[in-house]
Write a protein that holds these residues in place. Structure first.
Motif, PDB file in Angstrom:
ATOM      1  N   GLU A   1      10.092  -0.553 -46.532  1.00  0.00           N
ATOM      2  CA  GLU A   1      11.516  -0.317 -46.458  1.00  0.00           C
ATOM      3  C   GLU A   1      12.414  -1.336 -47.314  1.00  0.00           C
ATOM      4  O   GLU A   1      13.385  -0.997 -48.024  1.00  0.00           O
ATOM      5  CB  GLU A   1      12.081  -0.069 -45.198  1.00  0.00           C
ATOM      6  N   ALA A   2      12.318  -2.639 -47.274  1.00  0.00           N
ATOM      7  CA  ALA A   2      13.044  -3.713 -47.743  1.00  0.00           C
ATOM      8  C   ALA A   2      12.915  -3.331 -49.327  1.00  0.00           C
ATOM      9  O   ALA A   2      13.781  -3.691 -49.984  1.00  0.00           O
ATOM     10  CB  ALA A   2      12.570  -4.853 -47.205  1.00  0.00           C
TER      11      ALA A   2
ATOM     12  N   ARG B   1      14.719  -0.287 -50.452  1.00  0.00           N
ATOM     13  CA  ARG B   1      16.176  -0.661 -50.506  1.00  0.00           C
ATOM     14  C   ARG B   1      16.633  -1.485 -51.672  1.00  0.00           C
ATOM     15  O   ARG B   1      17.445  -1.325 -52.627  1.00  0.00           O
ATOM     16  CB  ARG B   1      16.625  -1.547 -49.308  1.00  0.00           C
TER      17      ARG B   1
ATOM     18  N   LEU C   1      16.398   0.716 -55.005  1.00  0.00           N
ATOM     19  CA  LEU C   1      17.547   1.341 -55.047  1.00  0.00           C
ATOM     20  C   LEU C   1      18.664   0.713 -55.402  1.00  0.00           C
ATOM     21  O   LEU C   1      19.512   1.285 -56.151  1.00  0.00           O
ATOM     22  CB  LEU C   1      17.780   2.211 -53.527  1.00  0.00           C
ATOM     23  N   ASP C   2      19.038  -0.322 -54.797  1.00  0.00           N
ATOM     24  CA  ASP C   2      19.996  -1.141 -55.462  1.00  0.00           C
ATOM     25  C   ASP C   2      19.975  -1.564 -57.063  1.00  0.00           C
ATOM     26  O   ASP C   2      21.043  -1.598 -57.491  1.00  0.00           O
ATOM     27  CB  ASP C   2      19.971  -2.591 -54.790  1.00  0.00           C
TER      28      ASP C   2
ATOM     29  N   GLU D   1      25.555   1.296 -46.605  1.00  0.00           N
ATOM     30  CA  GLU D   1      24.268   0.885 -45.940  1.00  0.00           C
ATOM     31  C   GLU D   1      23.609   1.842 -45.385  1.00  0.00           C
ATOM     32  O   GLU D   1      22.305   2.223 -45.531  1.00  0.00           O
ATOM     33  CB  GLU D   1      24.274   0.130 -44.838  1.00  0.00           C
TER      34      GLU D   1
ATOM     35  N   ARG E   1      22.307   4.455 -48.191  1.00  0.00           N
ATOM     36  CA  ARG E   1      20.966   3.736 -48.680  1.00  0.00           C
ATOM     37  C   ARG E   1      19.593   4.041 -47.802  1.00  0.00           C
ATOM     38  O   ARG E   1      18.506   4.378 -48.258  1.00  0.00           O
ATOM     39  CB  ARG E   1      21.142   1.949 -49.092  1.00  0.00           C
ATOM     40  N   ASP E   2      19.968   3.771 -46.357  1.00  0.00           N
ATOM     41  CA  ASP E   2      18.759   4.152 -45.571  1.00  0.00           C
ATOM     42  C   ASP E   2      18.249   5.312 -45.482  1.00  0.00           C
ATOM     43  O   ASP E   2      17.271   5.648 -45.343  1.00  0.00           O
ATOM     44  CB  ASP E   2      19.273   3.457 -44.089  1.00  0.00           C
TER      45      ASP E   2
ATOM     46  N   VAL F   1      16.268   6.068 -48.586  1.00  0.00           N
ATOM     47  CA  VAL F   1      15.168   5.440 -48.626  1.00  0.00           C
ATOM     48  C   VAL F   1      14.099   6.458 -47.697  1.00  0.00           C
ATOM     49  O   VAL F   1      13.069   6.459 -47.959  1.00  0.00           O
ATOM     50  CB  VAL F   1      14.990   3.882 -48.067  1.00  0.00           C
TER      51      VAL F   1
ATOM     52  N   LEU G   1      13.401   7.100 -55.828  1.00  0.00           N
ATOM     53  CA  LEU G   1      14.288   6.411 -55.582  1.00  0.00           C
ATOM     54  C   LEU G   1      15.272   6.032 -56.750  1.00  0.00           C
ATOM     55  O   LEU G   1      16.481   5.966 -56.889  1.00  0.00           O
ATOM     56  CB  LEU G   1      13.895   4.690 -55.073  1.00  0.00           C
TER      57      LEU G   1
END
Length: 872
Positions: free
Chosen positions: A194-195, A198, A201-202, A211, A214-215, A218, A228
């Protein structure tokens, strides 16, 4: 000042793949040590299998790398994939046993004959790979194995099981590995953690990312890198920046028809539940269920969605795929959408999330509603305050649509257009300006429309158009808003300076004269007023008359508090072109470096992407001057990402200078030619001369001084404001090497005029260096040392290194070999460390001429210099 949020660089495709990379690294080392290895990378489309193959190829330094890829259209062509892989090695066919050679020739259609025995073909390939690996280790990469023709798949599976100690690596990538690869070591390429998902995607979005949005993305993409990346690139920025867009914004054609049919086959209540979930970008199940309750939708509605494999309603609302969300929203009726948004607005806390509530209210409004429009306008203000320019633009555009009163609607359309421009959506900004002109507007609004058109033209790099529009706008603004008129005159001067009279001779002088005739500015004068007066004098009366005002302007720029909104806007107006120029005109690299960093900070904080592109180019060029080539390269990449995301032109003109400093002739020449061609087409004469400067740097580094002289001479003759500190030294160096003493003297005269007025360390250092080129004996020796001494007290490491190089070259010609080595060693170390390879090569050749060998730096060893002779 808050830290500027990073505008992320281009995704590499390997985020979160440390484990997989370690496996591939071990494979490479085993093959390098003389062993053979086979491996299958298995994963769904977009998981990053090809990126990992590319990584493996990059790690195989000193290897021979052979590649092939399965192609659906060739699945019926026997041995097509195998031939792709083996073609580079077919010159070794004669070394194979005759039966194997004949079998392979027949398989590849080189010789006629009956269908070859596949066992013989397999043995032939094993032998062929072993022959190739006898010279150096071999890595074979086979992508999309699932689409290989059956014959190739069978043979390669056979080969993978029979490799011995031949220093061969055979790696496959497949969505679902075929039975031919059964039993081979397999590495499953799953979704990213997940990290890392993220972060990826950023990295493909240029603006703020909510946020919760984004979650949700993901979760729905399940960490698939390609999915993504596509979400970041294809979805409208407003949907990412806080979710202030609609799931239906993607083209209808993009929604998979099979998913649409599955959605439409669901019970009515389930479809309505999916619609509510699709209209909410956060994936908050509590919010969705509260809204569903207001619509009379019960918990049982979720069961059908889960059973159909389309969505899950647990701790988070997760659609199976982003296309399911689009289908759920697009397939709903207009009234159902209004109801869903109304319900979501009613259950969204107005204190905790006022902006999302305002957005849902706006989507639920069936027609104009001033109350909702006002709420959206307030949301836009909050978004702008936190640097969310994309979200602000979305709020303002919707507010304008909902505004019932024509004059107020025109003003909101204008504000929306300005926000769109700042967010980088230039075509949308122009479209909104057309809407402003279609309705009633007052004189000030008409002038502001012209003003914004000019600003958009600058962002689109249409120099002549921008200068004309901005000059017209400034004149319209004079009786209406004198302060804004002066700001616009400064922008017009910037645009005219970039056009550099290419399409409209005399445009710079025309803009300067108009600026001098403008109404006086407020008291005490703002930074923008001091700058405008200083440059208007510079263009109409000359450098000496403008010097005091320029010095005052630079002092104010360095001291200004850009945290103040109005001051920050003036700072940007200056920075659009004059921040860099005023520092260069005053030969003050320290101030230039500080201003460049603040310009990037300000543009990033406000989320104004076109402004950020300008600022990145400004800072990249200051970094090149101090020899930080890698840092400049990262800024260039950042600009390229913004250009991709917004669809606007790239602004990093520093890229061609970077390539020139690195001495990569093919790359640099291509960039320089393309820049000059594009600049000419866009009416950007200043950029044409910048390309000439880059060409002079390239050819001086390569020692092709005639070519460098031609490029530098043209830029010198045009005498672009702020270019002298770069162009004149290139001209002097090239002219001295080609024997054109008159041009060296002209360069010295130019430098002397400036250094008398601005005796900075940089100016004095460059003047001493050029004066040395015209001198002999002890006088030249002292001038070279003086140049190095002055430049050593500046940040300009690139110029300092070249000063050591010029001095060392002169010393060698004077047959002072020992002294020459000292200077050339210093130059070589500095130039190589900075990555200025062509200039470093010049230093290496000169060292060789003194009897000393320079060894290139490696990861394991530092540069060593070994003298073959200690005599002078």
């Amino acid at each position: 000042m808050a830290a500027r949020p990073a505008v992320h660089g281009r995704a590499t495709g390997l985020a979160g793949r440390r484990r997989e990379c370690d496996v591939l690294d071990r494979l490479v080392e085993a093959v390098r040590a003389g062993e053979s290895r086979a491996l299958v990378l298995a994963g769904e489309p977009g998981a990053g299998k090809t990126a990992l193959l590319d990584y493996l190829a990059g790690r195989a330094s000193g290897f021979r790398v052979a590649r092939a890829a399965g192609v659906q259209s060739e699945m019926e062509l026997a041995f097509a994939g195998l031939q792709q892989l083996c073609s580079p090695m077919l010159d070794r066919l004669e070394r194979l046993p005759v039966p194997q050679r004949d079998a392979l020739r027949t398989a590849f259609g080189v010789s006629a004959g009956p269908p070859p025995d596949r066992f013989l073909v397999g043995l032939a390939v094993v032998s062929l790979l072993a022959e190739a690996a006898a010279e150096r280790p071999l890595i074979c990469l086979v992508d999309d194995q699932q689409w290989l023709d059956r014959a190739s798949a069978q043979v390669l599976g056979f080969v993978a099981r029979r490799l011995g100690a031949e220093s061969v690596g055979l790696v496959f990538a497949a969505r679902v590995p075929g039975g031919e690869l059964a039993g081979l070591p397999e590495l499953v390429i799953a979704g990213l953690p997940e990290a890392d998902a993220r972060a990826l995607l950023d990295s493909v979005t240029a603006g703020p990312l909510d946020e919760r949005v984004r979650d949700r993305i993901v979760a729905e993409t399940r960490g698939n890198p390609l999915a993504l990346a596509e979400q970041g690139r294809m979805v409208r920025p407003a949907q990412l920046a806080g979710g202030f867009g609609l799931p239906g914004a993607a083209p209808v054609a993009a929604v998979d028809e099979s998913i649409r049919r599955r959605v439409e086959a669901l019970p009515a209540q389930t479809r309505r539940l999916l619609l509510v979930a699709a209209a909410d970008p956060t994936g908050d199940p509590g919010l969705v269920w509260r809204a569903a309750g207001r619509l009379g939708i019960g918990p049982e509605a979720a069961m059908a969605a889960a059973e159909a494999g389309l969505a899950e309603f647990g701790t988070r609302v997760v659609f199976r795929h982003p296309l399911v969300r689009s289908a759920a929203y697009q397939s709903a009726s207009g009234q159902d959408r209004l109801d869903a948004h109304r319900a979501l607005a009613e259950v969204t806390d107005p204190l905790l999330d006022p902006d999302r509530r305002a957005w849902h209210r706006a989507q639920a409004a069936p027609g104009p509603d001033e109350d909702v429009a006002g709420e959206l306008e307030r949301s836009a203000g909050r978004a702008q305050a936190r640097g969310g320019m994309v979200a602000a633009a979305a709020f303002l555009e919707r507010a304008a649509v909902l505004t019932p009163e024509p004059a107020r609607r025109a003003q909101r359309l204008l504000e929306a257009a300005r926000a769109k421009s700042d967010a980088g959506d230039l075509d949308a900004a122009l479209g909104l300006l057309i809407a402003v002109e279609a309705g009633p507007r007052d004189a000030l609004q008409a002038a502001e429309v012209e003003h914004l058109r000019g600003q958009v033209a600058i962002h689109q790099q249409r120099g002549s158009d921008a200068a004309r529009l901005l000059l017209s706008a400034a004149r319209l603004l004079e009786p209406l808003d004198p302060a804004l008129a002066r700001e616009t005159y400064l922008e017009a001067l910037v645009a005219a300076l970039w056009a550099a009279d290419l399409d409209n001779p005399g445009a710079v002088l025309q803009a300067a004269r108009a600026a001098r005739a403008a109404p006086p500015g407020p008291q005490p004068p703002r930074v923008v007023d001091v700058l405008l007066d200083a440059f208007a004098v510079r263009f109409t009366e000359g450098d000496a008359a403008a010097a005091p005002a320029l010095a005052r302007a630079l002092k104010l720029l360095v001291a200004v508090d850009v945290g103040d909104g109005e001051v920050g806007r003036w700072f940007w107006l200056a920075g659009a072109g004059f921040n860099a120029i005023v520092a260069l005109e005053l030969w003050d690299p320290e101030s230039g470096h500080a201003l460049a960093a603040r310009q990037v900070q300000l543009a990033g904080d406000t989320g104004a992407l076109p402004r950020l592109q300008f600022a990145l180019d400004f800072q990249a060029r200051t970094l090149l001057r101090v020899g930080e080539l890698d840092a400049a390269a990262s800024l260039i990449e950042e600009d390229r990402l913004i250009a991709e995301v917004t669809g606007n032109p790239s602004f990093t003109f520093a890229e061609m200078i970077l390539a020139a400093l690195r001495g990569n002739e093919a790359e640099a020449a291509e960039l320089i030619e393309a820049t000059a061609r594009e600049a000419t087409a866009r009416g950007l004469g200043r950029l044409v001369d910048l390309a000439g400067y880059a060409s002079a740097v390239l050819y001086n580094g390569l020692g092709r001084y005639d070519a460098a002289l031609g490029a530098a001479r043209q830029a010198f003759e045009h005498d672009q404001l702020g270019y002298g500190p770069f162009v004149v030294p290139e001209l002097a160096e090239a002219a001295s090497r080609t024997g054109d003493v008159a041009l060296v003297a002209a360069a010295l005269a130019w430098l002397s005029d400036y250094s008398r007025v601005r005796p900075t360390e940089w100016a004095l250092g460059m003047e001493a260096g050029v004066r040395a080129l015209l001198s002999d004996g002890e006088a030249a020796d002292g001038l070279y040392r003086e140049s190095i001494s002055h430049l050593g007290r500046t940040r300009n490491r690139a110029e300092l290194a070249r000063a050591h190089l010029l001095y060392g070259e002169w010393l060698r010609r004077e047959r002072r070999r020992g002294d020459a080595r000292e200077q050339l060693r210093t130059a070589y170390h500095m130039l190589e460390e900075m990555g200025m390879e062509a200039f470093a090569e010049r230093a290496r050749r000169e060292l060789a001429a003194t009897g000393e060998t320079a060894r290139k730096r490696t990861v394991q060893t530092s540069t060593q210099l070994t003298a073959r002779s200690s005599t002078t």
